[in-house]
Motif scaffolding. Structure first.
Motif, PDB file in Angstrom:
ATOM      1  N   PRO A 126       0.167  -5.817   4.823  1.00  0.00           N
ATOM      2  CA  PRO A 126      -0.502  -5.623   3.523  1.00  0.00           C
ATOM      3  C   PRO A 126       0.274  -6.207   2.348  1.00  0.00           C
ATOM      4  O   PRO A 126      -0.325  -6.727   1.391  1.00  0.00           O
ATOM      5  N   LEU A 127       1.605  -6.124   2.403  1.00  0.00           N
ATOM      6  CA  LEU A 127       2.418  -6.691   1.325  1.00  0.00           C
ATOM      7  C   LEU A 127       2.214  -8.204   1.238  1.00  0.00           C
ATOM      8  O   LEU A 127       1.993  -8.754   0.151  1.00  0.00           O
ATOM      9  N   LEU A 128       2.276  -8.900   2.378  1.00  0.00           N
ATOM     10  CA  LEU A 128       2.128 -10.349   2.356  1.00  0.00           C
ATOM     11  C   LEU A 128       0.701 -10.740   1.981  1.00  0.00           C
ATOM     12  O   LEU A 128       0.482 -11.766   1.337  1.00  0.00           O
ATOM     13  N   TRP A 129      -0.259  -9.930   2.385  1.00  0.00           N
ATOM     14  CA  TRP A 129      -1.649 -10.170   1.979  1.00  0.00           C
ATOM     15  C   TRP A 129      -1.763 -10.160   0.460  1.00  0.00           C
ATOM     16  O   TRP A 129      -2.435 -11.008  -0.138  1.00  0.00           O
ATOM     17  N   SER A 130      -1.094  -9.204  -0.174  1.00  0.00           N
ATOM     18  CA  SER A 130      -1.155  -9.096  -1.635  1.00  0.00           C
ATOM     19  C   SER A 130      -0.438 -10.258  -2.315  1.00  0.00           C
ATOM     20  O   SER A 130      -0.752 -10.593  -3.465  1.00  0.00           O
ATOM     21  N   ARG A 131       0.518 -10.871  -1.636  1.00  0.00           N
ATOM     22  CA  ARG A 131       1.243 -12.008  -2.214  1.00  0.00           C
ATOM     23  C   ARG A 131       0.417 -13.293  -2.200  1.00  0.00           C
ATOM     24  O   ARG A 131       0.646 -14.192  -3.004  1.00  0.00           O
ATOM     25  N   ALA A 132      -0.508 -13.396  -1.257  1.00  0.00           N
ATOM     26  CA  ALA A 132      -1.168 -14.671  -0.974  1.00  0.00           C
ATOM     27  C   ALA A 132      -2.351 -14.924  -1.895  1.00  0.00           C
ATOM     28  O   ALA A 132      -3.120 -14.015  -2.220  1.00  0.00           O
ATOM     29  N   GLN A 133      -2.486 -16.202  -2.268  1.00  0.00           N
ATOM     30  CA  GLN A 133      -3.665 -16.637  -3.016  1.00  0.00           C
ATOM     31  C   GLN A 133      -4.787 -17.106  -2.094  1.00  0.00           C
ATOM     32  O   GLN A 133      -5.949 -17.126  -2.477  1.00  0.00           O
ATOM     33  N   LEU A 134      -4.441 -17.483  -0.863  1.00  0.00           N
ATOM     34  CA  LEU A 134      -5.417 -17.913   0.135  1.00  0.00           C
ATOM     35  C   LEU A 134      -5.054 -17.252   1.461  1.00  0.00           C
ATOM     36  O   LEU A 134      -3.908 -17.300   1.883  1.00  0.00           O
TER      37      LEU A 134
ATOM     38  N   ARG B 109      -7.442  -9.042  14.651  1.00  0.00           N
ATOM     39  CA  ARG B 109      -6.249  -8.276  14.279  1.00  0.00           C
ATOM     40  C   ARG B 109      -6.393  -7.656  12.891  1.00  0.00           C
ATOM     41  O   ARG B 109      -5.947  -6.528  12.657  1.00  0.00           O
ATOM     42  N   ILE B 110      -7.001  -8.389  11.960  1.00  0.00           N
ATOM     43  CA  ILE B 110      -7.247  -7.831  10.632  1.00  0.00           C
ATOM     44  C   ILE B 110      -8.269  -6.701  10.719  1.00  0.00           C
ATOM     45  O   ILE B 110      -8.088  -5.623  10.141  1.00  0.00           O
ATOM     46  N   PHE B 111      -9.338  -6.943  11.453  1.00  0.00           N
ATOM     47  CA  PHE B 111     -10.413  -5.960  11.600  1.00  0.00           C
ATOM     48  C   PHE B 111      -9.896  -4.670  12.225  1.00  0.00           C
ATOM     49  O   PHE B 111     -10.197  -3.567  11.757  1.00  0.00           O
ATOM     50  N   ASP B 112      -9.101  -4.780  13.286  1.00  0.00           N
ATOM     51  CA  ASP B 112      -8.596  -3.603  13.996  1.00  0.00           C
ATOM     52  C   ASP B 112      -7.302  -3.071  13.391  1.00  0.00           C
ATOM     53  O   ASP B 112      -7.102  -1.849  13.317  1.00  0.00           O
ATOM     54  N   GLY B 113      -6.409  -3.974  13.004  1.00  0.00           N
ATOM     55  CA  GLY B 113      -5.050  -3.588  12.669  1.00  0.00           C
ATOM     56  C   GLY B 113      -4.860  -3.056  11.268  1.00  0.00           C
ATOM     57  O   GLY B 113      -4.027  -2.158  11.053  1.00  0.00           O
ATOM     58  N   MET B 114      -5.581  -3.595  10.294  1.00  0.00           N
ATOM     59  CA  MET B 114      -5.388  -3.106   8.924  1.00  0.00           C
ATOM     60  C   MET B 114      -5.760  -1.630   8.801  1.00  0.00           C
ATOM     61  O   MET B 114      -4.993  -0.857   8.184  1.00  0.00           O
ATOM     62  N   PRO B 115      -6.884  -1.165   9.357  1.00  0.00           N
ATOM     63  CA  PRO B 115      -7.153   0.272   9.283  1.00  0.00           C
ATOM     64  C   PRO B 115      -6.083   1.124   9.967  1.00  0.00           C
ATOM     65  O   PRO B 115      -5.814   2.255   9.529  1.00  0.00           O
ATOM     66  N   GLU B 116      -5.448   0.597  11.016  1.00  0.00           N
ATOM     67  CA  GLU B 116      -4.373   1.345  11.680  1.00  0.00           C
ATOM     68  C   GLU B 116      -3.159   1.524  10.775  1.00  0.00           C
ATOM     69  O   GLU B 116      -2.409   2.494  10.916  1.00  0.00           O
ATOM     70  N   LEU B 117      -2.954   0.589   9.840  1.00  0.00           N
ATOM     71  CA  LEU B 117      -1.842   0.697   8.902  1.00  0.00           C
ATOM     72  C   LEU B 117      -2.143   1.659   7.756  1.00  0.00           C
ATOM     73  O   LEU B 117      -1.230   2.026   7.003  1.00  0.00           O
ATOM     74  N   PHE B 118      -3.404   2.059   7.631  1.00  0.00           N
ATOM     75  CA  PHE B 118      -3.825   3.017   6.598  1.00  0.00           C
ATOM     76  C   PHE B 118      -4.628   4.130   7.271  1.00  0.00           C
ATOM     77  O   PHE B 118      -5.838   4.274   7.044  1.00  0.00           O
ATOM     78  N   PRO B 119      -3.982   4.950   8.117  1.00  0.00           N
ATOM     79  CA  PRO B 119      -4.716   5.925   8.935  1.00  0.00           C
ATOM     80  C   PRO B 119      -5.427   7.001   8.129  1.00  0.00           C
ATOM     81  O   PRO B 119      -6.353   7.640   8.637  1.00  0.00           O
ATOM     82  N   ASP B 120      -5.018   7.223   6.876  1.00  0.00           N
ATOM     83  CA  ASP B 120      -5.639   8.269   6.056  1.00  0.00           C
ATOM     84  C   ASP B 120      -6.803   7.744   5.226  1.00  0.00           C
ATOM     85  O   ASP B 120      -7.397   8.510   4.445  1.00  0.00           O
ATOM     86  N   GLN B 121      -7.129   6.457   5.377  1.00  0.00           N
ATOM     87  CA  GLN B 121      -8.209   5.866   4.589  1.00  0.00           C
ATOM     88  C   GLN B 121      -9.391   5.522   5.480  1.00  0.00           C
ATOM     89  O   GLN B 121      -9.239   5.317   6.688  1.00  0.00           O
ATOM     90  N   ASP B 122     -10.566   5.445   4.871  1.00  0.00           N
ATOM     91  CA  ASP B 122     -11.768   5.105   5.609  1.00  0.00           C
ATOM     92  C   ASP B 122     -11.652   3.670   6.143  1.00  0.00           C
ATOM     93  O   ASP B 122     -11.365   2.751   5.371  1.00  0.00           O
ATOM     94  N   PRO B 123     -11.846   3.462   7.455  1.00  0.00           N
ATOM     95  CA  PRO B 123     -11.674   2.120   8.025  1.00  0.00           C
ATOM     96  C   PRO B 123     -12.549   1.064   7.361  1.00  0.00           C
ATOM     97  O   PRO B 123     -12.097  -0.074   7.167  1.00  0.00           O
TER      98      PRO B 123
END
Length: 260
Positions: A41-49, A59-73
């Motif tokens: 998520p940090l590198l995502w926020s750094r990127a313009q593209l 990996r984005i579809f499955d993995g990002m929600p796993e990094l935020f388990p308390d948030q709605d997928p």
């Protein structure tokens, strides 16, 4: 010889003050089909593209929600929506492709090209989308470049040599790798809160007959390196700056610190 400066400031927390007096760096991000590192998520926020290479979209579809388990997928998936999905489309799942297609993400099928890897395709796309990439301050961060099949790892390292005029950094949870072209002297400014101390210099493309360093526990002084002979692995950075000069392109690698 011109000096090229390197610093892994992209790994620093967003609250960290900017370092260095050079021009601002423009980051692009490529996500490959390996487990997301904790700092994705940090590198995502750094990127313009932000570009997913084929199965990297899974990996984005499955993995990002796993990094935020308390948030709605769904909320997480909508927040971390790639700009482009590109590759030969042999790995992206049908449900993932449909999800991002409905969000009007640009999906580029290059299955006709089997001579280049998906990462190569993504790097070429980013370069073509960036004005004068050789002279810009572009830096391309690659997530999921290490781990998994060894032939994939070698293919990813080969991309560093294919695009040696572009700053490209391969990342995993454990370490990062980038190329030190022989055309420059190199200053590596160590971000000790997020990287090190273990490091290495690898003559992967061709042997070096003369490499000199400063700032390492075991410095090299006009020394040769080659596979089958000496290579600098399991070295340790001693301070805030490492310098490298060589008559061969070298791979620099350094460990990434685990954070809570």
């Amino acid at each position: 010889m011109e000096v090229m400066r390197h610093a892994s400031t992209f790994l620093l927390p967003p609250s960290s003050p900017p370092t260095g007096d050079g021009p601002a760096i423009t980051y692009a991000l490529v996500v490959l089909n390996q487990r997301l590192p904790r700092f994705a998520p940090l590198l995502w926020s750094r990127a313009q593209l932000r570009v997913c290479a084929d199965g990297g979209a899974n990996r984005i579809f499955d993995g990002m929600p796993e990094l935020f388990p308390d948030q709605d997928p769904l909320d997480v998936r909508l927040r971390y929506k790639p700009d482009v999905i590109k590759g030969d489309m042999d790995s992206i799942r049908a449900d993932v492709k449909e999800f991002y297609s409905n969000l009007e993400v640009k999906i580029v099928d290059e299955s006709y090209d089997q001579d280049t890897t998906d990462l190569h395709k993504c790097i070429a796309f980013i370069c073509s989308s960036t004005p004068d990439p050789e002279k810009s301050n572009l830096c391309i961060l690659i997530l999921g470049a290490l781990g998994g099949r060894f032939d994939h790892e070698v293919g990813n390292i080969n991309v560093l040599y294919r695009f040696s005029n572009i700053r490209i950094i391969l990342l995993s949870d454990d370490c990062l790798i980038y190329l030190l072209p022989k055309t420059h002297r190199h200053e590596i400014h160590i971000q000790s809160s997020v990287e090190g101390p273990h490091c290495g210099l690898i003559p992967a493309g061709a042997p070096s007959t003369s490499t000199t360093t400063t700032g390492l526990q075991w410095d090299l002084t006009d020394m040769g390196m080659s596979f089958g002979g000496l290579i600098s692995t399991s070295n340790i950075v001693r301070g805030a700056k490492v310098t490298v000069q060589s008559d061969s392109d070298l791979l620099w690698t350094i460990s990434i610190r685990k954070t809570n």
